[in-house]
Design an enzyme around this catalytic site. Structure first.
Site, mmCIF file in Angstrom:
data_model
loop_
_atom_site.group_PDB
_atom_site.id
_atom_site.type_symbol
_atom_site.label_atom_id
_atom_site.label_comp_id
_atom_site.label_asym_id
_atom_site.label_seq_id
_atom_site.Cartn_x
_atom_site.Cartn_y
_atom_site.Cartn_z
ATOM 1 N N GLY A 170 0.790 -1.228 0.000
ATOM 2 C CA GLY A 170 0.000 0.000 0.000
ATOM 3 C C GLY A 170 0.819 1.274 0.000
ATOM 4 N N HIS A 219 3.940 1.491 -7.935
ATOM 5 C CA HIS A 219 2.803 0.566 -7.779
ATOM 6 C C HIS A 219 1.845 0.687 -8.967
ATOM 7 C CE1 HIS A 219 3.736 1.316 -3.336
ATOM 8 N NE2 HIS A 219 3.855 0.001 -3.438
ATOM 9 N N LYS A 223 12.628 -2.878 -8.677
ATOM 10 C CA LYS A 223 13.209 -2.066 -7.613
ATOM 11 C C LYS A 223 13.633 -2.985 -6.462
ATOM 12 C CE LYS A 223 12.776 0.868 -3.979
ATOM 13 N NZ LYS A 223 12.248 0.476 -2.671
ATOM 14 N N ASP A 224 12.832 -4.029 -6.237
ATOM 15 C CA ASP A 224 13.164 -5.050 -5.236
ATOM 16 C C ASP A 224 13.668 -6.289 -5.982
ATOM 17 O OD1 ASP A 224 12.022 -3.786 -2.629
ATOM 18 O OD2 ASP A 224 10.489 -3.475 -4.138
ATOM 19 N N ARG A 279 8.660 4.429 1.496
ATOM 20 C CA ARG A 279 9.489 4.894 2.620
ATOM 21 C C ARG A 279 10.140 6.254 2.347
ATOM 22 N NH1 ARG A 279 10.642 -1.009 3.268
ATOM 23 N NH2 ARG A 279 9.879 -1.555 5.346
#
Ligand code: AMP
Length: 288
Positions: A31, A37, A149-150, A187
């Site tokens: 979220g 996203h 990104k991850d 973040r």
């Protein structure tokens, strides 16, 4: 767009979609949506008839000293953005429905979880693999979308799907960045103004690696040393790791050849940020 909280109701909805002959796309998230996203949602929307976004801040992937409680949450704003992206359904379960007590079963992917973020966040990928396996059962999709990104997470999920025979295609999507190169992240909201400016050094260090490789440098330690030196020019940035690993088993490499993941992690103020790029040097062969 529907918001479903019950795992059994979610499974029923997806089964019904499949019985209607629809293809199903899943976008797992925690979220607080940003353009990264939304790019996954758009990709899922283009390639599937029925699109589910899971929105679950998964406690098992956070360490005891990490930001599970503080992690940003805003369901109303997220629902609006997902609806605008054409999502059919948000799956937003309660922690007690995902982890009814006693909860005893976890999924551990070995090897690719040992280095990089796995080394500094013990148990993190066990939590990720467990929740994603659960999501794949609750939402038996044809395709699931993850962001590069991850990158380590993408590799963990690929292994999970391969090793446990999930009948699902893992789609890896490119990293979406701010104008100055900072990778979008929920973040980033933790960053103060000065920290936000300093944080661009993660991306700048990756660009430096790319430039060095383009100019012919093949010694991985020279590249990571130059990246560390650049990062040291920003006192607000405390590097955690700067590594070159093979884009497969994620083991450190000495030479840049084949597909190499250049990955960085750093603390900037309250935030722990990660970024990476994949160098594709396959056309050079294994030579020299
Ligand atoms: P998160 O909500 O941070 O767990 O992320 C949910 C999904 O969005 C994961 O597959 C992430 O890799 C992906 N994602 C996060 N940030 C970005 C970004 N800047 N670009 C592309 N994908 C992203």
């Amino acid at each position: 767009m529907r918001i479903v909280t019950s795992p059994s109701e979610m499974l029923r909805m997806v089964k019904e979609a499949r019985l209607r002959g629809e293809s199903v796309g899943l976008v797992p998230t925690m979220g607080f949506f940003h353009a990264g996203h939304l790019s996954l949602m758009r990709a899922a929307r283009e390639e599937n008839d029925f699109v589910v976004v899971s929105l679950f801040v998964n406690p098992t992937q956070f360490g005891p000293q990490e930001d599970f409680r503080d992690y940003p949450r805003d369901l109303a704003r997220d629902a609006q953005k997902a609806a605008e992206a054409g999502v059919d359904c948000i799956f937003h379960p309660r922690v007690e429905d995902m982890y009814p007590q006693p909860y005893l079963t976890y999924v551990v992917v070995e090897g690719v979880t040992e280095g990089l973020c796995g080394a500094s966040r013990p148990g993190h990928f066990r939590g990720v693999a467990t929740v994603v396996a659960k999501l794949f059962h609750i939402i038996p999709a044809h395709r699931a979308y993850f962001g590069l990104k991850d990158a380590q997470q993408v590799m963990v999920i690929r292994r999970l799907v391969e090793d446990l025979n999930f009948d699902i295609e893992v789609v890896a999507c490119p990293t979406v960045r701010e104008e100055d190169g900072l990778a979008m992240s929920s973040r980033n909201i933790y960053l103060e103004e000065e920290e936000r400016r300093a944080a661009t050094v993660l991306y700048r260090s990756l660009c430096l690696a790319e430039d060095m490789a383009a100019r012919g440098e093949r010694d991985a330690s020279k590249v990571t040393a130059a990246m560390r030196e650049l990062m040291a020019s920003e006192p607000l940035v405390e590097p955690e790791y700067v590594e070159a690993v093979d884009w497969g088993m994620l083991k450190p490499v000495k030479r840049l050849q084949g597909e190499v993941l250049i990955a960085v992690a750093a603390r900037v103020g309250k935030a722990r940020l990660i970024d990476n790029l994949i160098l594709d040097l396959r056309d050079e062969g294994g030579g020299r």
